[in-house]
Design an enzyme around this catalytic site. Structure first.
Site: not given
Ligand code: A3P
Length: 303
Positions: A108, A197, A267-268
């Site tokens: 990051h 994204y 999460r979502k």
């Molecule tokens: P939300 O909190 O909006 O649901 P990171 O991976 O950088 O920590 O980002 C997390 C975000 O990516 C979260 O968003 C999570 O739900 C979403 N995420 C995790 N796995 C995913 C997947 N396989 N496809 C799409 N989004 C995903």
């Protein structure tokens, strides 16, 4: 520099970006000791912008040739973060400890603070970012969940929003993080692939092919005809990963003080969830800040 905001006093600012001390220490160690393999590909992002998904996709793409009949993807038994190590954490104590067969490392760290050994190498970088409002909401839920699990009272959404808008967030200011990689991707297009994204969600198939091409392992015609792209998309989908036993009940870094449930990474997985968390005024304010900060850069993030 240490934050003067009473509730986030433990955060430190280094070269214009905010860190939890543990990650800053890891970065310092990586800057001194980390030497990439020439074949390494770095998955880079600000937290909560789609890192987990990008790790899963890149891991599935580059390990696909090793999987035949009996050998199932590690993604079925490990959270993507255990498949792709984090530079400023996993290499902090032991910079060279890694599975050398997988040429993926994540970070990051903002572009301007990356270890020189990475920037001056021939390694490729893939960056993912996201609408700032969704990134903020996702980050707030993530940190609040972690804090509650450790009996720490989290910042309110409003407090965290004020800080985010003033540039104080994990690896923030968010806009400077995005701009650093954006500008570098314009300067070195063959080295840095800049993704969002939202675009990846809208057309995952073409992004999976683009990723494979950029990583130097394009799909063959035969693979495409056999539905390999679609298999990878399904394996890495939010629905599939979030419902795996390991991601529902497993733990990441289980034997450390930084242990967390794998489920916190899922999460979502939707575009636009900010509207269920922020007021329209808060949304407009962050949009305005991003517009001002990105002005003249040629970058317009999808919403
Ligand atoms: P939300 O909190 O909006 O649901 P990171 O991976 O950088 O920590 O980002 C997390 C975000 O990516 C979260 O968003 C999570 O739900 C979403 N995420 C995790 N796995 C995913 C997947 N396989 N496809 C799409 N989004 C995903």
């Amino acid at each position: 520099m240490i934050s003067t905001f009473p509730r986030v006093q433990r955060w430190s600012c280094y070269e214009g970006f905010w860190y939890f001390p543990m990650f800053l220490e890891g970065l310092m160690s990586a800057q001194d000791h980390f030497i990439p393999q020439s074949t390494d590909i770095f998955i880079t992002s600000c937290p909560k912008t789609g890192t987990t998904w990008l790790k899963a996709l890149t891991f599935a793409i580059c390990t696909r040739s090793r999987l035949s009949g009996s050998s199932a993807s590690s993604l079925l038994t490990k959270v993507p973060h255990d498949c792709v190590p984090l530079l400023e954490y996993d290499f902090a104590q032991n910079p060279m400890k890694r599975d050398r067969a997988v040429p993926l490392v994540s970070t990051h760290v903002p572009y301007s603070s990356l270890p020189k050994s990475v920037v001056s190498s021939c390694c490729k970088l893939i960056y993912i970012c996201r609408d700032a409002k969704d990134a903020f909401v996702s980050l707030w839920h993530f940190i609040a969940d972690l804090q509650r699990s450790k009996n720490i009272e989290p910042l309110s959404l409003e407090e965290a929003f004020e800080l985010f808008c003033s540039g104080i967030s994990s690896y923030g200011p968010y806009w400077d993080h995005v701009l650093g990689y954006w500008r570098a991707s314009l300067e070195f297009p063959e080295k840095i692939l800049f993704l969002t994204y939202e675009e990846m969600k809208k057309d995952t198939a073409s992004h999976v092919k683009k990723l494979a091409e950029f990583m130097g392992c394009s799909f063959t015609l035969e693979e495409e005809e056999e539905g390999e792209v679609q298999k990878i998309i399904s394996l890495c989908s939010f629905e599939k990963l979030s419902n795996l036993e390991v991601n529902k009940n497993g733990k990441h870094r289980a034997d450390t003080s930084f242990a967390m449930k794998n489920s916190v990474f899922f999460r979502k997985g939707e575009i636009g969830d900010w509207a269920n968390n922020l007021t329209a005024e808060m949304g407009a304010r962050l949009d305005y800040i991003m517009e001002q900060k990105l002005k003249g850069s040629g970058l317009k993030l999808p919403r």
